[in-house]
Write a protein that holds these residues in place. Structure first.
Motif, PDB file in Angstrom:
ATOM      1  N   TRP A  23      36.010  29.414  33.303  1.00 23.16           N
ATOM      2  CA  TRP A  23      36.138  30.563  32.946  1.00 23.16           C
ATOM      3  C   TRP A  23      37.527  31.776  33.185  1.00 23.16           C
ATOM      4  O   TRP A  23      37.700  30.718  34.119  1.00 23.16           O
ATOM      5  CB  TRP A  23      34.737  31.408  33.070  1.00 23.16           C
ATOM      6  N   THR A  24      37.503  32.572  32.869  1.00 26.96           N
ATOM      7  CA  THR A  24      38.728  33.207  33.673  1.00 26.96           C
ATOM      8  C   THR A  24      38.415  34.442  33.858  1.00 26.96           C
ATOM      9  O   THR A  24      36.908  35.553  33.529  1.00 26.96           O
ATOM     10  CB  THR A  24      39.752  33.723  31.937  1.00 26.96           C
ATOM     11  N   TRP A  25      38.815  35.798  34.367  1.00 27.43           N
ATOM     12  CA  TRP A  25      38.540  36.278  34.761  1.00 27.43           C
ATOM     13  C   TRP A  25      38.679  38.179  33.568  1.00 27.43           C
ATOM     14  O   TRP A  25      37.614  38.916  33.553  1.00 27.43           O
ATOM     15  CB  TRP A  25      39.808  37.243  35.816  1.00 27.43           C
ATOM     16  N   ASP A  26      39.311  37.437  32.690  1.00 29.67           N
ATOM     17  CA  ASP A  26      38.764  38.360  31.303  1.00 29.67           C
ATOM     18  C   ASP A  26      37.913  37.655  30.513  1.00 29.67           C
ATOM     19  O   ASP A  26      37.135  38.950  29.684  1.00 29.67           O
ATOM     20  CB  ASP A  26      40.251  38.137  30.566  1.00 29.67           C
ATOM     21  N   GLU A  27      37.161  36.805  30.540  1.00 28.96           N
ATOM     22  CA  GLU A  27      35.830  36.826  30.046  1.00 28.96           C
ATOM     23  C   GLU A  27      35.055  36.959  31.059  1.00 28.96           C
ATOM     24  O   GLU A  27      33.170  37.659  30.933  1.00 28.96           O
ATOM     25  CB  GLU A  27      35.724  35.048  30.256  1.00 28.96           C
ATOM     26  N   PHE A  28      34.622  37.032  32.720  1.00 30.10           N
ATOM     27  CA  PHE A  28      34.356  37.911  33.211  1.00 30.10           C
ATOM     28  C   PHE A  28      34.008  39.198  33.239  1.00 30.10           C
ATOM     29  O   PHE A  28      33.455  39.846  33.170  1.00 30.10           O
ATOM     30  CB  PHE A  28      34.524  37.013  34.660  1.00 30.10           C
ATOM     31  N   TYR A  29      35.382  40.028  32.715  1.00 27.97           N
ATOM     32  CA  TYR A  29      34.837  41.901  32.699  1.00 27.97           C
ATOM     33  C   TYR A  29      34.671  41.925  31.299  1.00 27.97           C
ATOM     34  O   TYR A  29      34.035  42.774  31.627  1.00 27.97           O
ATOM     35  CB  TYR A  29      37.114  42.674  32.020  1.00 27.97           C
ATOM     36  N   LEU A  58      36.450  28.743  40.485  1.00 32.50           N
ATOM     37  CA  LEU A  58      36.329  29.716  40.869  1.00 32.50           C
ATOM     38  C   LEU A  58      37.681  30.121  40.164  1.00 32.50           C
ATOM     39  O   LEU A  58      38.140  29.513  40.973  1.00 32.50           O
ATOM     40  CB  LEU A  58      35.587  30.732  42.122  1.00 32.50           C
ATOM     41  N   PRO A  59      38.121  31.089  38.837  1.00 29.90           N
ATOM     42  CA  PRO A  59      39.206  31.132  39.104  1.00 29.90           C
ATOM     43  C   PRO A  59      40.505  31.799  40.306  1.00 29.90           C
ATOM     44  O   PRO A  59      39.854  32.598  41.027  1.00 29.90           O
ATOM     45  CB  PRO A  59      39.229  32.322  38.308  1.00 29.90           C
ATOM     46  N   GLY A  60      41.480  31.778  40.333  1.00 23.66           N
ATOM     47  CA  GLY A  60      42.508  32.537  41.549  1.00 23.66           C
ATOM     48  C   GLY A  60      42.058  33.882  41.452  1.00 23.66           C
ATOM     49  O   GLY A  60      41.772  34.737  40.514  1.00 23.66           O
ATOM     50  N   GLY A  61      43.041  34.252  43.246  1.00 24.70           N
ATOM     51  CA  GLY A  61      42.558  35.707  43.098  1.00 24.70           C
ATOM     52  C   GLY A  61      40.403  36.816  43.317  1.00 24.70           C
ATOM     53  O   GLY A  61      41.217  37.849  42.666  1.00 24.70           O
ATOM     54  N   ALA A  62      40.235  35.755  43.430  1.00 29.11           N
ATOM     55  CA  ALA A  62      38.622  36.211  43.178  1.00 29.11           C
ATOM     56  C   ALA A  62      38.277  37.850  44.235  1.00 29.11           C
ATOM     57  O   ALA A  62      37.755  38.699  43.126  1.00 29.11           O
ATOM     58  CB  ALA A  62      37.591  35.492  43.999  1.00 29.11           C
ATOM     59  N   LEU A  63      39.355  38.111  45.566  1.00 32.17           N
ATOM     60  CA  LEU A  63      39.751  38.615  45.885  1.00 32.17           C
ATOM     61  C   LEU A  63      39.862  40.688  45.615  1.00 32.17           C
ATOM     62  O   LEU A  63      39.047  41.692  46.043  1.00 32.17           O
ATOM     63  CB  LEU A  63      39.930  38.567  47.638  1.00 32.17           C
ATOM     64  N   SER A  64      40.372  39.715  44.771  1.00 34.37           N
ATOM     65  CA  SER A  64      40.761  41.055  43.778  1.00 34.37           C
ATOM     66  C   SER A  64      39.973  41.632  43.374  1.00 34.37           C
ATOM     67  O   SER A  64      40.220  42.328  41.737  1.00 34.37           O
ATOM     68  CB  SER A  64      42.176  41.179  43.010  1.00 34.37           C
ATOM     69  N   HIS A  65      39.203  40.964  42.679  1.00 36.20           N
ATOM     70  CA  HIS A  65      38.018  41.451  41.641  1.00 36.20           C
ATOM     71  C   HIS A  65      36.867  42.084  42.259  1.00 36.20           C
ATOM     72  O   HIS A  65      36.035  41.745  40.480  1.00 36.20           O
ATOM     73  CB  HIS A  65      37.744  40.329  40.812  1.00 36.20           C
ATOM     74  N   PHE A  87      32.695  28.822  48.166  1.00 37.63           N
ATOM     75  CA  PHE A  87      33.888  30.109  48.975  1.00 37.63           C
ATOM     76  C   PHE A  87      33.399  31.029  48.054  1.00 37.63           C
ATOM     77  O   PHE A  87      33.493  31.723  48.518  1.00 37.63           O
ATOM     78  CB  PHE A  87      34.634  29.526  47.313  1.00 37.63           C
ATOM     79  N   VAL A  88      32.395  31.244  47.094  1.00 38.53           N
ATOM     80  CA  VAL A  88      31.449  32.260  46.551  1.00 38.53           C
ATOM     81  C   VAL A  88      30.693  32.762  48.151  1.00 38.53           C
ATOM     82  O   VAL A  88      30.472  34.051  47.839  1.00 38.53           O
ATOM     83  CB  VAL A  88      31.196  32.258  45.189  1.00 38.53           C
ATOM     84  N   MET A  89      30.041  31.802  48.311  1.00 38.80           N
ATOM     85  CA  MET A  89      28.935  32.354  49.286  1.00 38.80           C
ATOM     86  C   MET A  89      29.898  32.847  50.555  1.00 38.80           C
ATOM     87  O   MET A  89      29.105  33.919  51.162  1.00 38.80           O
ATOM     88  CB  MET A  89      28.194  31.257  49.709  1.00 38.80           C
TER      89      MET A  89
END
Length: 125
Positions: A23-29, A58-65, A87-89
């Protein structure tokens, strides 16, 4: 879309966000917007069940989201996540250390049964 959003129960107290595969961050939003639109259709508190048991990495750049947590609808209740990776944990633990209120709103559990148990308690309380 690799993330689906829909009511999880007939009472419309739980919205389930299900991740399958990559999945992507665009899909997440987009899924967060869907959640907000559904939540706005009812006057009561709505809880979120995040099911990541079949999610891809998890897609890259997670902390920025992480800021997406600030865009929750006013009737948002508890968020219970199941199937998150290590990693999410770790990210959750960092976010909770920086913002202790995160632990009050978000719970990470090991099984779907455990998630439903916590959500049932949230509806009663």
């Amino acid at each position: 879309m690799s993330i689906t959003v829909d009511w999880d129960n007939n009472e419309k107290t739980i919205i389930r966000q299900t991740y399958v595969g990559k999945w992507t961050w665009d899909e997440f939003y987009a899924s967060c917007e869907e959640f907000a639109l559904l939540a706005q259709t009812v006057p009561h508190t709505v809880h979120m069940l995040i099911d990541m048991r079949h999610a891809g990495p998890l897609p890259g750049g997670a902390l920025s989201h992480i800021g997406a947590l600030n865009r929750l609808p006013p009737n948002m209740g508890r968020i219970v996540a199941v199937g998150v990776g290590s990693f999410v944990m770790r990210m959750f633990n960092v976010a909770a250390a920086v913002r202790p209120a995160v632990k009050e709103r978000i719970l990470i559990v090991a099984t779907l049964d455990e998630a439903y148990s916590h959500l049932k308690e949230s509806r009663v309380g």
